[in-house]
Design a protein around this motif. Structure first.
Motif, PDB file in Angstrom:
ATOM      1  N   ASP A   8      59.622  46.834  36.703  1.00 51.23           N
ATOM      2  CA  ASP A   8      59.198  45.665  37.474  1.00 51.23           C
ATOM      3  C   ASP A   8      59.539  45.849  38.949  1.00 51.23           C
ATOM      4  OD1 ASP A   8      58.216  44.382  35.227  1.00 51.23           O
ATOM      5  OD2 ASP A   8      60.173  43.485  34.762  1.00 51.23           O
ATOM      6  N   LEU A   9      60.744  46.346  39.223  1.00 49.48           N
ATOM      7  CA  LEU A   9      61.160  46.561  40.607  1.00 49.48           C
ATOM      8  C   LEU A   9      60.307  47.634  41.278  1.00 49.48           C
ATOM      9  CD1 LEU A   9      65.050  46.472  40.139  1.00 49.48           C
ATOM     10  CD2 LEU A   9      63.592  44.670  41.078  1.00 49.48           C
ATOM     11  N   ASP A  10      59.966  48.659  40.510  1.00 53.86           N
ATOM     12  CA  ASP A  10      59.125  49.730  41.048  1.00 53.86           C
ATOM     13  C   ASP A  10      57.743  49.194  41.410  1.00 53.86           C
ATOM     14  OD1 ASP A  10      58.533  52.574  41.579  1.00 53.86           O
ATOM     15  OD2 ASP A  10      57.153  52.335  39.912  1.00 53.86           O
ATOM     16  N   LEU A  11      57.184  48.336  40.552  1.00 56.32           N
ATOM     17  CA  LEU A  11      55.880  47.744  40.850  1.00 56.32           C
ATOM     18  C   LEU A  11      55.938  46.886  42.105  1.00 56.32           C
ATOM     19  CD1 LEU A  11      54.339  46.652  37.430  1.00 56.32           C
ATOM     20  CD2 LEU A  11      53.556  48.435  38.968  1.00 56.32           C
ATOM     21  N   GLU A  12      57.015  46.119  42.251  1.00 59.22           N
ATOM     22  CA  GLU A  12      57.158  45.286  43.432  1.00 59.22           C
ATOM     23  C   GLU A  12      57.200  46.132  44.699  1.00 59.22           C
ATOM     24  OE1 GLU A  12      60.366  42.571  43.361  1.00 59.22           O
ATOM     25  OE2 GLU A  12      59.649  41.460  41.610  1.00 59.22           O
ATOM     26  N   GLU A  13      57.867  47.272  44.648  1.00 57.94           N
ATOM     27  CA  GLU A  13      57.941  48.145  45.804  1.00 57.94           C
ATOM     28  C   GLU A  13      56.567  48.720  46.143  1.00 57.94           C
ATOM     29  OE1 GLU A  13      59.476  50.558  48.940  1.00 57.94           O
ATOM     30  OE2 GLU A  13      59.963  48.634  48.008  1.00 57.94           O
ATOM     31  N   ARG A  14      55.819  49.104  45.125  1.00 54.62           N
ATOM     32  CA  ARG A  14      54.479  49.645  45.355  1.00 54.62           C
ATOM     33  C   ARG A  14      53.565  48.579  45.952  1.00 54.62           C
ATOM     34  NH1 ARG A  14      53.371  54.359  41.578  1.00 54.62           N
ATOM     35  NH2 ARG A  14      55.402  54.895  40.725  1.00 54.62           N
ATOM     36  N   ARG A  15      53.698  47.332  45.446  1.00 48.07           N
ATOM     37  CA  ARG A  15      52.884  46.247  45.998  1.00 48.07           C
ATOM     38  C   ARG A  15      53.264  45.949  47.437  1.00 48.07           C
ATOM     39  NH1 ARG A  15      53.927  43.142  40.484  1.00 48.07           N
ATOM     40  NH2 ARG A  15      52.083  43.796  39.282  1.00 48.07           N
ATOM     41  N   ARG A  16      54.570  46.005  47.730  1.00 49.29           N
ATOM     42  CA  ARG A  16      55.024  45.745  49.095  1.00 49.29           C
ATOM     43  C   ARG A  16      54.438  46.777  50.057  1.00 49.29           C
ATOM     44  NH1 ARG A  16      58.325  47.648  52.733  1.00 49.29           N
ATOM     45  NH2 ARG A  16      59.019  49.360  51.384  1.00 49.29           N
ATOM     46  N   LEU A  17      54.452  48.047  49.645  1.00 45.14           N
ATOM     47  CA  LEU A  17      53.901  49.088  50.492  1.00 45.14           C
ATOM     48  C   LEU A  17      52.406  48.912  50.698  1.00 45.14           C
ATOM     49  CD1 LEU A  17      55.852  52.157  49.038  1.00 45.14           C
ATOM     50  CD2 LEU A  17      56.221  51.033  51.253  1.00 45.14           C
ATOM     51  N   ASP A 448      48.784  58.078  31.869  1.00 43.82           N
ATOM     52  CA  ASP A 448      49.897  57.159  31.640  1.00 43.82           C
ATOM     53  C   ASP A 448      49.526  55.768  32.130  1.00 43.82           C
ATOM     54  OD1 ASP A 448      52.488  55.710  32.429  1.00 43.82           O
ATOM     55  OD2 ASP A 448      53.258  57.438  31.330  1.00 43.82           O
ATOM     56  N   GLU A 449      49.871  54.750  31.334  1.00 42.01           N
ATOM     57  CA  GLU A 449      49.469  53.387  31.675  1.00 42.01           C
ATOM     58  C   GLU A 449      50.017  52.928  33.022  1.00 42.01           C
ATOM     59  OE1 GLU A 449      53.056  51.079  29.225  1.00 42.01           O
ATOM     60  OE2 GLU A 449      50.953  50.811  28.651  1.00 42.01           O
ATOM     61  N   ARG A 450      51.061  53.554  33.510  1.00 40.98           N
ATOM     62  CA  ARG A 450      51.606  53.195  34.818  1.00 40.98           C
ATOM     63  C   ARG A 450      50.676  53.605  35.956  1.00 40.98           C
ATOM     64  NH1 ARG A 450      57.283  56.095  34.581  1.00 40.98           N
ATOM     65  NH2 ARG A 450      55.891  57.658  33.667  1.00 40.98           N
ATOM     66  N   HIS A 451      49.720  54.490  35.658  1.00 35.57           N
ATOM     67  CA  HIS A 451      48.802  54.967  36.690  1.00 35.57           C
ATOM     68  C   HIS A 451      47.344  54.740  36.304  1.00 35.57           C
ATOM     69  CE1 HIS A 451      52.390  56.899  38.207  1.00 35.57           C
ATOM     70  NE2 HIS A 451      52.529  57.558  37.077  1.00 35.57           N
ATOM     71  N   ARG A 452      47.110  54.109  35.171  1.00 36.29           N
ATOM     72  CA  ARG A 452      45.740  53.964  34.673  1.00 36.29           C
ATOM     73  C   ARG A 452      45.084  52.687  35.211  1.00 36.29           C
ATOM     74  NH1 ARG A 452      45.957  52.910  28.861  1.00 36.29           N
ATOM     75  NH2 ARG A 452      47.118  54.887  28.870  1.00 36.29           N
ATOM     76  N   TRP A 453      43.800  52.828  35.576  1.00 34.39           N
ATOM     77  CA  TRP A 453      42.996  51.683  35.993  1.00 34.39           C
ATOM     78  C   TRP A 453      42.151  51.189  34.817  1.00 34.39           C
ATOM     79  CZ3 TRP A 453      41.740  50.175  41.373  1.00 34.39           C
ATOM     80  CH2 TRP A 453      42.572  50.787  42.312  1.00 34.39           C
ATOM     81  N   THR A 454      41.689  49.967  34.908  1.00 35.67           N
ATOM     82  CA  THR A 454      40.730  49.439  33.939  1.00 35.67           C
ATOM     83  C   THR A 454      39.533  48.888  34.695  1.00 35.67           C
ATOM     84  OG1 THR A 454      41.752  47.233  33.924  1.00 35.67           O
ATOM     85  CG2 THR A 454      42.524  48.829  32.283  1.00 35.67           C
ATOM     86  N   ALA A 455      38.386  48.866  34.034  1.00 35.95           N
ATOM     87  CA  ALA A 455      37.167  48.331  34.635  1.00 35.95           C
ATOM     88  C   ALA A 455      36.470  47.440  33.616  1.00 35.95           C
ATOM     89  CB  ALA A 455      36.240  49.462  35.072  1.00 35.95           C
ATOM     90  N   ARG A 456      36.043  46.283  34.060  1.00 40.69           N
ATOM     91  CA  ARG A 456      35.287  45.384  33.189  1.00 40.69           C
ATOM     92  C   ARG A 456      34.089  44.842  33.965  1.00 40.69           C
ATOM     93  NH1 ARG A 456      39.729  42.540  34.944  1.00 40.69           N
ATOM     94  NH2 ARG A 456      39.349  40.463  35.822  1.00 40.69           N
ATOM     95  N   PRO A 468      46.842  49.815  38.745  1.00 37.46           N
ATOM     96  CA  PRO A 468      48.133  49.790  38.046  1.00 37.46           C
ATOM     97  C   PRO A 468      49.074  48.725  38.589  1.00 37.46           C
ATOM     98  CG  PRO A 468      47.490  52.050  38.536  1.00 37.46           C
ATOM     99  CD  PRO A 468      46.528  51.163  39.263  1.00 37.46           C
ATOM    100  N   LEU A 469      48.824  48.251  39.816  1.00 36.47           N
ATOM    101  CA  LEU A 469      49.660  47.197  40.395  1.00 36.47           C
ATOM    102  C   LEU A 469      49.179  45.808  40.026  1.00 36.47           C
ATOM    103  CD1 LEU A 469      50.257  48.578  44.007  1.00 36.47           C
ATOM    104  CD2 LEU A 469      51.565  48.995  41.921  1.00 36.47           C
ATOM    105  N   GLY A 470      48.096  45.734  39.220  1.00 34.79           N
ATOM    106  CA  GLY A 470      47.574  44.443  38.814  1.00 34.79           C
ATOM    107  C   GLY A 470      46.618  43.827  39.817  1.00 34.79           C
ATOM    108  N   ARG A 471      46.205  44.566  40.837  1.00 30.02           N
ATOM    109  CA  ARG A 471      45.273  44.057  41.834  1.00 30.02           C
ATOM    110  C   ARG A 471      43.839  44.257  41.350  1.00 30.02           C
ATOM    111  NH1 ARG A 471      48.217  43.683  46.694  1.00 30.02           N
ATOM    112  NH2 ARG A 471      50.315  43.086  46.030  1.00 30.02           N
ATOM    113  N   ASP A 472      42.983  43.264  41.617  1.00 32.97           N
ATOM    114  CA  ASP A 472      41.574  43.337  41.245  1.00 32.97           C
ATOM    115  C   ASP A 472      40.724  43.689  42.456  1.00 32.97           C
ATOM    116  OD1 ASP A 472      42.074  42.705  38.622  1.00 32.97           O
ATOM    117  OD2 ASP A 472      41.655  40.563  38.848  1.00 32.97           O
TER     118      ASP A 472
END
Length: 484
Positions: A8-17, A448-456, A468-472
């Motif tokens: 969770d902390l790692d994701l927050e850092e990636r989002r901050r950057l 790896d799901e930490r780096h995988r994107w999804t498309a719908r 992977p950061l949850g951004r659309d």
């Protein structure tokens, strides 16, 4: 309350950057807008100087450009473009100016919007359209510019300008075609840039054919070891491969390196009827090194072969003669029938002379009729079937890779099941879209799901990519209906 993990902390850092980078880019754009405002002020000083000394207009302009070029360490051409863009945005494109000042679009967006606006400006000056047409153009281009990349903005702006200016774009293209040329410019280290100014549809087709031929060479180069042909092969010569081991002449080959067809010993190999170079193991044969060229190097070599020899070199690849260039054109049925002269569209690039579109249609088969809804979105094609016709529909709808900002044309993309077929995704138009190899791999299940994107995909054909950061990130389908 759930305990926060290291992930969770790692994701927050990636989002901050990411957020910091986006915010900085907006600040850069806003500062670019401020620099344009300063250029506008400098233009006012220039105009005042010219009014005082009209006979020195050219010298005044050249001096101004040279000073800004030297001070900013920017090329003369870039400075001239900057002055032109600044003046046009300030005087004629208030909505674009406001978006630029707010950091919503970049200087590259502004440049493309200004270039395309020249078509509308010409039509206004010639009296073919009203002066308020520029305001319509200004509003329409921002629909894409504020949501997409500068290259996509360029294509959209060209379409809007063509629609608003009527047939002006056709006349412009025909005038521009007279300026086609080829130039050579040295770039140092024994290299030169060969530049061909051609009609866009010709250039796109050339680029596509070169890419196809280069891919064929790269794909098949490991299937053979290229060798040079024998130096000489007298008529009627007898090669080692023509003899069986039981033939009495077989051993004579190794003893004398050459024998006559009747078995007579020949001491001079050049007078012989068996060529020692027919043996691939001969030390006298010259083997070419393996083909280790990059894709761009192959394309450059193929271009040189085609222009200099009219046929790609057989030393490093054959089987290319059946490769044809591919382009995708959209043209209204009335225009195709000659009932009007509205511009066609070279998909993914911009307007196309209707005469060129009619000529292409007369020479090629496989044209698809498109049925549009009220919003201008492609819904189906004629002669629909679940196989090839579905592909034709998707090619017509997508035009390029459906990752936001990507413009890789569909014939270099793969059709993807947005909801994986292995997990129950159906083979339906609203679950299929084109992705280039790079972006297709982003959603591969092996990642790896930490780096995988999804498309719908939604019912209107829009693709929503989730990072992977949850951004659309949303990529809407291209619309075909333009301003009338």
């Amino acid at each position: 309350m759930a305990q926060r993990t290291d992930f969770d902390l790692d994701l927050e850092e990636r989002r901050r950057l990411l957020d910091g980078w986006v915010a900085t880019r907006r600040q850069i754009a806003a500062l670019e807008a401020e620099s344009y405002a300063l250029l506008v002020e400098r233009i006012a000083v220039h105009d005042s100087d010219v009014s005082d000394s009209p006979h020195h207009r050219e010298a005044i302009y050249r001096s101004m450009v040279a000073e800004y070029s030297a001070a900013g360490r920017i090329s003369k051409g870039s400075v001239e473009y900057a002055f032109t863009d600044a003046r046009t945005v300030a005087r004629s494109l208030p909505a674009t100016h406001a978006a630029f000042a707010a950091g919503a679009i970049s200087a590259r967006h502004v440049h493309e919007i200004v270039r395309a606006s020249e078509v509308v400006d010409d039509a206004i000056r010639d009296g073919r359209v009203d002066a308020d047409t520029m305001a319509l153009y200004d509003t329409a281009v921002l629909v894409v510019a504020e949501q997409d990349t500068a290259p996509r903005t360029k294509a959209h702006a060209g379409q809007v300008a063509a629609a608003l200016a009527g047939e002006t774009v056709v006349e412009q293209h025909r005038r521009a075609a007279a300026e086609r040329c080829v130039t050579v410019r040295s770039v140092g280290d024994g290299l030169a840039a060969l530049t061909a100014i051609l009609p866009e549809w010709v250039a796109v087709a050339i680029s596509d054919r070169l890419a196809q031929m280069a891919r064929h060479i790269a794909r098949t180069r490991d299937e053979r070891e290229p060798v040079l042909a024998p130096i000489c092969d007298p008529e009627g010569s007898l090669h080692l491969g023509d003899l069986s081991p039981e033939d009495p002449r077989y051993e004579s080959y190794f003893e004398a390196a050459a024998i006559a067809a009747d078995g007579t010993h020949v001491s001079d190999p050049l007078a012989g009827l068996i060529d020692p170079m027919a043996d691939p193991a001969s030390p006298d044969i010259e083997h070419l090194p393996g083909d280790a060229r990059t894709f761009d190097q192959i394309r450059a070599d193929v271009l040189a072969d085609l222009l200099l020899a009219a046929d790609p070199s057989e030393a490093n690849g054959t089987g290319l003669e059946n490769i044809s260039a591919r382009i995708q054109v959209t043209v209204a049925a009335r225009t195709l029938a000659g009932e009007d002269c509205r511009p066609a569209e070279l998909d993914g690039h911009g307007p196309l002379d209707p005469d060129v579109a009619r000529g292409l249609a007369g020479r090629r088969s496989g044209w698809a009729r498109l049925f549009l809804d009220a919003q201008g979105l492609v819904r189906e094609t004629d002669s629909y079937s679940p196989t090839e016709q579905m592909r034709r529909f998707l090619r017509a709808r997508d035009q390029h890779c459906r990752f936001p900002g990507c413009r890789m044309p569909v014939h270099r993309c793969e059709i993807d099941h947005n909801h994986d077929h292995a997990r129950g995704g159906r083979t339906r138009l609203d679950n299929l879209s084109h992705f280039c190899t790079t972006h297709h791999s982003l959603k591969h299940p092996d990642i790896d799901e930490r780096h995988r994107w999804t498309a719908r995909q939604t019912s209107d054909g829009s693709l929503t990519w989730t990072s992977p950061l949850g951004r659309d990130y949303i990529d809407p389908p291209r619309r075909r209906v333009m301003f009338v």
